[in-house]
Design a protein around this motif. Sequence first.
Motif, PDB file in Angstrom:
ATOM      1  N   ARG A   1      -8.033  -0.632   1.653  1.00 24.78           N
ATOM      2  CA  ARG A   1      -8.936   0.114   0.737  1.00 24.78           C
ATOM      3  C   ARG A   1      -8.179   1.637   0.490  1.00 24.78           C
ATOM      4  O   ARG A   1      -7.773   2.202   1.463  1.00 24.78           O
ATOM      5  CB  ARG A   1     -10.455   0.302   1.076  1.00 24.78           C
ATOM      6  N   GLU A   2      -8.488   2.205  -0.691  1.00 25.92           N
ATOM      7  CA  GLU A   2      -8.070   3.538  -0.813  1.00 25.92           C
ATOM      8  C   GLU A   2      -8.832   4.401   0.158  1.00 25.92           C
ATOM      9  O   GLU A   2      -9.915   4.223   0.294  1.00 25.92           O
ATOM     10  CB  GLU A   2      -8.192   3.980  -2.227  1.00 25.92           C
ATOM     11  N   SER A   3      -8.264   5.480   0.786  1.00 25.70           N
ATOM     12  CA  SER A   3      -8.748   6.658   1.422  1.00 25.70           C
ATOM     13  C   SER A   3      -8.848   5.997   3.001  1.00 25.70           C
ATOM     14  O   SER A   3      -9.752   6.619   3.967  1.00 25.70           O
ATOM     15  CB  SER A   3     -10.246   6.927   1.020  1.00 25.70           C
TER      16      SER A   3
ATOM     17  N   ILE B   1      -4.311   5.911   3.170  1.00 29.60           N
ATOM     18  CA  ILE B   1      -3.652   4.944   2.082  1.00 29.60           C
ATOM     19  C   ILE B   1      -4.284   5.721   0.845  1.00 29.60           C
ATOM     20  O   ILE B   1      -5.415   6.095   0.696  1.00 29.60           O
ATOM     21  CB  ILE B   1      -4.421   3.502   2.182  1.00 29.60           C
ATOM     22  N   THR B   2      -3.641   5.725  -0.186  1.00 27.83           N
ATOM     23  CA  THR B   2      -3.763   6.390  -1.461  1.00 27.83           C
ATOM     24  C   THR B   2      -3.943   5.277  -2.629  1.00 27.83           C
ATOM     25  O   THR B   2      -4.572   5.623  -3.755  1.00 27.83           O
ATOM     26  CB  THR B   2      -2.742   7.505  -1.622  1.00 27.83           C
ATOM     27  N   ALA B   3      -3.194   4.183  -2.363  1.00 29.45           N
ATOM     28  CA  ALA B   3      -3.275   2.984  -3.436  1.00 29.45           C
ATOM     29  C   ALA B   3      -3.064   1.905  -2.818  1.00 29.45           C
ATOM     30  O   ALA B   3      -2.112   1.683  -2.089  1.00 29.45           O
ATOM     31  CB  ALA B   3      -2.045   3.498  -4.538  1.00 29.45           C
TER      32      ALA B   3
ATOM     33  N   TRP C   1      -5.440  -5.479  -1.480  1.00 25.55           N
ATOM     34  CA  TRP C   1      -7.061  -5.256  -1.398  1.00 25.55           C
ATOM     35  C   TRP C   1      -7.644  -6.599  -1.169  1.00 25.55           C
ATOM     36  O   TRP C   1      -8.570  -6.317  -0.446  1.00 25.55           O
ATOM     37  CB  TRP C   1      -7.416  -5.060  -3.081  1.00 25.55           C
TER      38      TRP C   1
ATOM     39  N   VAL D   1       0.909  -1.243   0.075  1.00 24.96           N
ATOM     40  CA  VAL D   1       0.033  -0.170  -0.038  1.00 24.96           C
ATOM     41  C   VAL D   1       0.954   1.347   0.021  1.00 24.96           C
ATOM     42  O   VAL D   1       2.016   1.220   0.732  1.00 24.96           O
ATOM     43  CB  VAL D   1      -1.106   0.109   1.336  1.00 24.96           C
TER      44      VAL D   1
END
Length: 518
Positions: free
Chosen positions: A62-64, A49-51, A57, A38
Amino acid sequence: MSRRIMAVWCPALPIDRWWLCREDSDTRAGEPRDMPVVLAGETAHGPRITAVSPAAWHAGARESMLLADARALAPMLVVHPADPAGDRAFLESLALWAQRWGPWSALDPPDGLIVDVTGVAHLFGGEAALLADVRGCFAARHVSVRAAIAPTAGAAWALSHYGAPDRASLAADSDPMIALRDLPVAGLRLDHAVVVLLERLGLKTIGDLAAIGRPALARRFRDRRAPAANPLVRLDQLCGRAPEPILPVTATPVPLVQRRLTEPVRHRDLLDRVVADLATALARRLEAMGQGARRLELALWKVDGDVLRRPLELAAATRDPAHITRLFAHKLDDCDAGFGIELVRLSAPWAEPMALTQVDLEHAAQAHGTSLSACIDRLVVRLGGGAVAMPVPRASHMPERAQRWVAPDPGLAVQEELAFHTRPLKLLDRAEPIAVIYQAPDGLPRLFRWRGHVHEIARAEGPERIAPEWWREKAGARLRDYYRIEDSTGRRFWIYRRGIAGDGRGGAPEWFLHGLCG
């Protein structure tokens, strides 16, 4: 001829770029791609988290999501800092590379491209073959991608992001409003708040939104001027009824000179002569462009196919051949020519405007290599970039935070200093505790003991009260009262008392010596 626009979406651009950078490192090559990786960036509430990679996953990240929450679900996560600037530069390089499929390309931040493919599909055997070539070329670069072609950029974007995998092209004579009616309203490139509002109203697809009369949409969103906040504007752009300005990406020419040698060069004196010749030629080219080099790169092609690269970053823009030659002389001390060097190339990847100026004393000093920028360049080459830095003022009343160290830049040296209060000429790296005798708890000090010596205070000025920075310090941080004092021998010091008697934030006040005055 009807217009054809291709939208290219890289859904995992940050992660794909991270893997590419990792594989370029010799010490990290060959690692498995199934690690739960991540990328996180700092926010006001902590790292977020941005990616995420596919493995992360599936592990629950998760993103954000806050990094702390993700680690609670998956402690095995491999966390690395996000690099938005690097991702943007990588996307720009992809945009220039994508011009192989069309006359111009544009960025679709943060992870997409727009390419004009009007009248070029037949060169690839049709649009289906063109899209297959796009997927194959991106796959060869280990970048996951989804692409689609449509008459407008909006329709191509919606197909690439939300269209079915088996439907990546929209005919030129088809109506985008009818062909894309089953796609979600997010396919109109609307802001997240607008998408949430439309979904709460029951308008979940483009067809649902198109069924609403234009007067109703115009009344509801009449105050929204930005296209991403107005569904009516996005519908018109989707169908081609409203223009959508797109800024193409153009390649900036890099000043470059090279020499292909008749006979391979093995001796250092001959190589220095070639580098001096290239520096003179590059200086002429930079002068014709009205620019000066800030970053230079010397590439040496050896007979055995190996390439030696020597980068060089300058403190100020220059096009002085003698100065450039002198700096590269130190860079070539460890150069192993092997069986010989047959091609030498000198380029300036970073150049800045540099106008001709009146010859003055500074110019004469620079000609002798004694100017500030020339001195900085020579120190960096000899000692390394991390060993040379310069202090610049920072807006903080706390003395130990009133400056920061940055990469040397002569342009910063002429800036005015922050005029808060008079500061001593020398600050200690860390304030040292002292023993002080004073007449009253809040009065001026009379004697103090520092490093085994007792100093009798003859004059004192103060206090200068400095409150702690509440956004950095803890809630129990104490005030500081600074005094400029002079002892009986004429020596001057800068001392402070941390805390006030009875302030309720600790015991008795503590005294420290923080600086020496001239």
